[in-house]
Design a protein around this motif. Sequence first.
Motif, PDB file in Angstrom:
ATOM      1  N   LYS A 103      50.291  41.864  16.122  1.00 40.75           N
ATOM      2  CA  LYS A 103      50.529  40.482  16.505  1.00 40.75           C
ATOM      3  C   LYS A 103      51.166  39.711  15.350  1.00 40.75           C
ATOM      4  CE  LYS A 103      47.030  40.081  20.101  1.00 40.75           C
ATOM      5  NZ  LYS A 103      45.882  39.338  20.641  1.00 40.75           N
TER       6      LYS A 103
ATOM      7  N   ALA B 136      49.574  43.460  19.671  1.00 46.12           N
ATOM      8  CA  ALA B 136      50.152  42.875  20.872  1.00 46.12           C
ATOM      9  C   ALA B 136      50.524  44.031  21.797  1.00 46.12           C
ATOM     10  CB  ALA B 136      51.388  42.062  20.497  1.00 46.12           C
TER      11      ALA B 136
ATOM     12  N   SER C 106      55.405  37.299  29.000  1.00 44.83           N
ATOM     13  CA  SER C 106      54.106  37.102  28.347  1.00 44.83           C
ATOM     14  C   SER C 106      53.174  38.286  28.621  1.00 44.83           C
ATOM     15  CB  SER C 106      53.451  35.806  28.846  1.00 44.83           C
ATOM     16  OG  SER C 106      53.236  35.864  30.253  1.00 44.83           O
TER      17      SER C 106
ATOM     18  N   LEU D 159      50.314  40.986  27.908  1.00 45.24           N
ATOM     19  CA  LEU D 159      49.052  40.927  27.182  1.00 45.24           C
ATOM     20  C   LEU D 159      48.888  42.139  26.275  1.00 45.24           C
ATOM     21  CD1 LEU D 159      46.632  39.856  30.067  1.00 45.24           C
ATOM     22  CD2 LEU D 159      47.718  38.384  28.345  1.00 45.24           C
TER      23      LEU D 159
ATOM     24  N   ASP E 104      43.421  41.786  24.762  1.00 43.84           N
ATOM     25  CA  ASP E 104      43.472  40.397  25.216  1.00 43.84           C
ATOM     26  C   ASP E 104      42.677  40.236  26.509  1.00 43.84           C
ATOM     27  OD1 ASP E 104      45.110  39.820  23.105  1.00 43.84           O
ATOM     28  OD2 ASP E 104      46.957  39.740  24.280  1.00 43.84           O
ATOM     29  N   ASP E 105      41.961  39.113  26.617  1.00 45.49           N
ATOM     30  CA  ASP E 105      41.239  38.822  27.847  1.00 45.49           C
ATOM     31  C   ASP E 105      42.198  38.607  29.015  1.00 45.49           C
ATOM     32  OD1 ASP E 105      38.742  38.887  26.613  1.00 45.49           O
ATOM     33  OD2 ASP E 105      38.751  36.737  26.174  1.00 45.49           O
ATOM     34  N   ILE E 106      41.706  38.896  30.211  1.00 42.95           N
ATOM     35  CA  ILE E 106      42.403  38.541  31.440  1.00 42.95           C
ATOM     36  C   ILE E 106      41.860  37.168  31.842  1.00 42.95           C
ATOM     37  CG2 ILE E 106      42.861  39.158  33.835  1.00 42.95           C
ATOM     38  CD1 ILE E 106      42.154  42.075  33.044  1.00 42.95           C
TER      39      ILE E 106
ATOM     40  N   SER F  40      50.153  38.057  34.064  1.00 40.64           N
ATOM     41  CA  SER F  40      50.637  38.891  32.954  1.00 40.64           C
ATOM     42  C   SER F  40      49.998  40.275  32.961  1.00 40.64           C
ATOM     43  CB  SER F  40      50.338  38.202  31.618  1.00 40.64           C
ATOM     44  OG  SER F  40      50.987  36.956  31.543  1.00 40.64           O
ATOM     45  N   SER F  41      50.829  41.299  32.821  1.00 36.84           N
ATOM     46  CA  SER F  41      50.355  42.672  32.707  1.00 36.84           C
ATOM     47  C   SER F  41      49.965  42.961  31.262  1.00 36.84           C
ATOM     48  CB  SER F  41      51.451  43.657  33.145  1.00 36.84           C
ATOM     49  OG  SER F  41      51.780  43.477  34.506  1.00 36.84           O
ATOM     50  N   ALA F  42      49.051  43.922  31.088  1.00 41.96           N
ATOM     51  CA  ALA F  42      48.601  44.326  29.752  1.00 41.96           C
ATOM     52  C   ALA F  42      49.050  45.754  29.464  1.00 41.96           C
ATOM     53  CB  ALA F  42      47.081  44.225  29.651  1.00 41.96           C
TER      54      ALA F  42
ATOM     55  N   GLN G 238      39.802  45.294  28.325  1.00 39.71           N
ATOM     56  CA  GLN G 238      39.895  43.852  28.572  1.00 39.71           C
ATOM     57  C   GLN G 238      38.678  43.329  29.332  1.00 39.71           C
ATOM     58  OE1 GLN G 238      43.889  44.425  30.613  1.00 39.71           O
ATOM     59  NE2 GLN G 238      44.224  42.518  29.488  1.00 39.71           N
TER      60      GLN G 238
ATOM     61  N   SER H 147      39.804  30.811  32.702  1.00 42.15           N
ATOM     62  CA  SER H 147      40.782  30.122  31.868  1.00 42.15           C
ATOM     63  C   SER H 147      40.328  28.681  31.653  1.00 42.15           C
ATOM     64  CB  SER H 147      42.156  30.155  32.521  1.00 42.15           C
ATOM     65  OG  SER H 147      42.127  29.485  33.768  1.00 42.15           O
TER      66      SER H 147
END
Length: 339
Positions: free
Chosen positions: A7, A72, A119, A121, A125-127, A194-196, A331, A336
């Motif tokens: 990141k 990232a 963007s 993930l 990273d959290d969903i 957003s996909s991770a 994740q 949010s």
Amino acid sequence: MKLASLKHGRDGRLVVVSRDLSRCVPVPGLAPTMQAALDDWAAVASHLTEVATALEAGAVAEAQVFSPGHCAAPLPRAYQWADGSAYVNHVELVRRARGADLPDSFWTDPLMYQGGSDSFLGPRDDIALADDQTWGIDFEAEIAVMTDDVPMGVSEDAAADHIRLLTLVNDVSLRGLIPGELAKGFGFFQSKPSSAFAPVAVTPDELGESWDGARLHRPLLSFVNGAPFGRPDAGQDMTFGFPRLIAHAARTRPLGAGSVIGSGTVSNKQGTDHGSAIAEGGVGYSCIAEVRMIETIRDGQPSTPFLRFGDRVRITMDDAAGRPIFGAIDQTVVGSDGA
């Protein structure tokens, strides 16, 4: 060779990663970012390989500890994210659960949608979403490839030569929003947040005999709240290989370097009967929607719930010796801001 993006700013900092995923080294003099490496792959790939070789030999003094939590997505944002549905078994189940037949063309012409790629993930990273009651939060465990520049109209055979890296994806889906969007006739948008991606992307040669040039023949492992959920073989029942998906995407347009092409939800035919759950000796599933389809077909209604806030999803893949290839997507679903 294994690569990752730590990141840093919008596009991360490219690092070469050791095979055991324990160490890494930045390569700013070769390519500051993953996108820069893919933009100039022909010139920099051999030099990156030299760094990887030195790293394995313990000959890189500036090597540092590799931490997936600092990663990232390999490409934190991409010029193109096109997700296929290469496992037609999965599509057939979706339609069967609602009493619809599968058109014959689905076996010869790939399905594909263009998703948001601004963007992505990281693997830890959290969903973060606003609603876990009606949105139907689901994971989708997939394989993806990253390309260099692909010319418009590329043949399937030639497309294979444009695959530079492979990785894993959690293509998060909001099942409660999908029907309304598809009914409008314009496809997914709000239903595909957003996909991770896994911590690491690897070159095809890193996969050995598990990679046949079109398909990755290893079990894709999924866990929900620590319990095994699926382990279908990603190379089995994949109707369309990656070269075919790339050629399909590039039929009427070129694809820029750094394009990401997804396989769609990995699904095995043998995993679609009542005894397909992991606990019953089967291969299980790569998304919650598929097990709900089976329940609907079998029982008339689904019983497995979609994800709720606090639920944890883990997706990984091991080599033949049981060592992780890409690291794990791990994740937690959270509310949010303002939820």
